[in-house]
Design an enzyme around this catalytic site. Sequence first.
Site, PDB file in Angstrom:
ATOM      1  N   HIS A  45     -17.823  10.461  32.915  1.00 57.77           N
ATOM      2  CA  HIS A  45     -17.649  11.719  33.648  1.00 57.77           C
ATOM      3  C   HIS A  45     -17.601  11.523  35.163  1.00 57.77           C
ATOM      4  O   HIS A  45     -17.635  12.490  35.899  1.00 57.77           O
ATOM      5  CB  HIS A  45     -18.805  12.684  33.326  1.00 57.77           C
ATOM      6  CG  HIS A  45     -18.631  13.432  32.049  1.00 57.77           C
ATOM      7  ND1 HIS A  45     -18.290  12.833  30.869  1.00 57.77           N
ATOM      8  CD2 HIS A  45     -18.763  14.751  31.769  1.00 57.77           C
ATOM      9  CE1 HIS A  45     -18.225  13.742  29.906  1.00 57.77           C
ATOM     10  NE2 HIS A  45     -18.501  14.918  30.415  1.00 57.77           N
TER      11      HIS A  45
ATOM     12  N   GLU B 159      -6.526  19.148  27.021  1.00 56.57           N
ATOM     13  CA  GLU B 159      -5.902  18.821  28.314  1.00 56.57           C
ATOM     14  C   GLU B 159      -4.444  18.419  28.193  1.00 56.57           C
ATOM     15  O   GLU B 159      -3.619  18.810  29.018  1.00 56.57           O
ATOM     16  CB  GLU B 159      -6.695  17.717  29.034  1.00 56.57           C
ATOM     17  CG  GLU B 159      -7.952  18.199  29.753  1.00 56.57           C
ATOM     18  CD  GLU B 159      -9.170  18.282  28.845  1.00 56.57           C
ATOM     19  OE1 GLU B 159      -9.039  17.926  27.653  1.00 56.57           O
ATOM     20  OE2 GLU B 159     -10.236  18.701  29.311  1.00 56.57           O
TER      21      GLU B 159
END
Lengths: 345, 359
Positions: A130, A61
């Site tokens: 998450h 990322e």
Amino acid sequence: MTRKIQFREALNEAMCEEMERDQRVFLMGEEVAYYNGAYKVSQGMLERFGPQRVVDTPISETGFAGLGVGAAMYGLRPIIEFMSWSFCLVAADQIINNAPKMLYMSGGQFKVPIVFRGNNGAGGQLGSTHSWAVESMFSCVPGLKMAIPATPRDAKGLLKSSIRDDDPVFFLESERMLGLGSRGDTDFSRYLSGRWAPPTVEEDADFLIPFGQAEIKKEGKDCTVVALGRTVHFALEAAEQLEQEGIDVEVVDPRTIRPLDIETILRSVRKTNYCVIVDECWPFASIASEIAAQVYEGAMDDLDNKVIRVNNDDVPAPYARHLEQEMLPHARKIVEAVRAATYNS
Amino acid sequence: MTITTAPPSGAPASDRPSPAPSDALDAKALLGLLEQMLLIRRFEERCAQSYQQAKIGGFCHLYIGQEAVAVGSIAAVRPEDPIITAYRDHGHALARGMDPRHCMAEMFGKITGCAKGKGGSMHMFDKPHHMYGGHAIVGGQCPLGVGLAFGIQYNKEDKVCLCYFGDGALNQGAVHEAMNLAAIWKLPILFVVENNLYSMGTHIARGTSMADNLAAKAGAYGMRYAECDGMGVLKVYDCFKTEADRTRAGEGPCFINVETYRFKGHSMSDPQKYRTKEEVEEFEEQDCIQRLRRRILNRKMATEDQIQAIDDKCKKLAIEAVKFADESPAIGVDELYTDVYSQPFGPYKLGQPAEGFRE
């Protein structure tokens, strides 16, 4: 309007139309190309636009978010997909230091027309790492814009606007909403009748929803409920229940946080004199906290009771299904909040 | 002391063509390089002075000692090749052609600065000269550099991106993610380690694995590796000319280890207890300016007087830069809310590019 499309289809349409329109637009992220999108949002796009413009990345990322910022400085218009906004945290330096501050630090020389988009909020028993809802963490950063769409119509119109915007946009979707509209339900909520699906490209290739324009998802006279993204649907569900109790709720969806259309919210509060604010982040310094502060600043004299916030419970997101459900904002919490706010509890 | 420069064991070093590219540089070109290095040196001396006079605030990192790196590498590429670097960025800005007055005014917080006084010493941006900034979070500029290279490839352009970082950035994840992406997509980028041996006060051998064999790091990404003596501007030029040409020809990214040294502290507030005076003196004998000066004189490409005249000119430019910065108006409070958004809303206003930077 008879057109019914899912939220994910709306996102796909928005990206495809803008990529047809502007060669500088490309999509990059994990599994966006050959896998057709981890959540099938980019289904078919590789075939349509080729691997130069629909680009699979490794799980990296910081690398690809930063690449997007550099490419935007160079003049391209990247769409960077985070499989989940929870995964953006490892790229924080790129998305909150580099993207939103480049224009300012360079004295206006380098704009960063980039869209970061992906799933935000709890997906369903994914545990706390998450299940981030990042809006309250990032909305304080000057230089970025932020959109949180609640319907396929808003998703398409806002995403197209985001791609055409010259500033970095944080576009927050929800895994739990991607399939909305797929179950044969007419409009998911009867209050959304006619305001569910966007027009087709043939009807309007330039269907855009401007930033900073709230939409009143349901008109009402007794209590204002401000809600965003997925919580709009909880608010509408609550409104259906409260209607049976004789409480006529007005649901206001700001749609974008930066800019925030506080005027529409204040107008509603001045009409109903009561206010409940719902969002999917944690209560301390949440979006609801900020909107509540602005409501007090702008409509103190019009309030007949305190503003009530409905947030996640102030705990990490748990795994167990019933605990997670309890922790998230939901219709029952909103119903109870509206009753309390309107002295009906 | 120097770190051992063992022969690279990763990807093969580029074969130095013979004759070297710098052999083609005539007296005018060499004097041009000398002038650029002298300008940076004199400019930085004035920076130090202005900092001590509290005219410059914040952090300020001088380039003295490393001039050959920016000058040699930038001379070896084309003016339209994008460059991006870290916070020790005055030298790159000047080597790229930024007006020293605008560079100094930026540090003085003046509206005539390259970024109107909104960036400061660590954030030198110059769009007309394709300088994509000094960046102050260590290693954070490397993914951006990869983005510039991606843009070059996307647009099918014949350019190469120069992405500079210090040896201290070698241990940042962002650098490694950037190198991996550049390698898998064969992006046109040169990763330039300005290896001055110290990340602030930590010697490379204390903080970096395989410090004596950085080729292994390039090798880990299947990337070309090259190294050069960063105290010799022509060595730098030759290395970059060769590697930039190869990358431009489609051979993909290259990792270049430039061995250099900063003569001053990490920043203006550095007592330098981590290194000895003897070590600094040893490197000062390798001063890039003196080395090129000697070469020019030995080859009778210019006289001492001519070189002195160039130095006098650079001193004058540095003094003028300070004068210009001093006399420029401070950035107005009305600029506080400009340049936050390109498409502003609410309290924000659209800014105008600073003076001298209008496209």
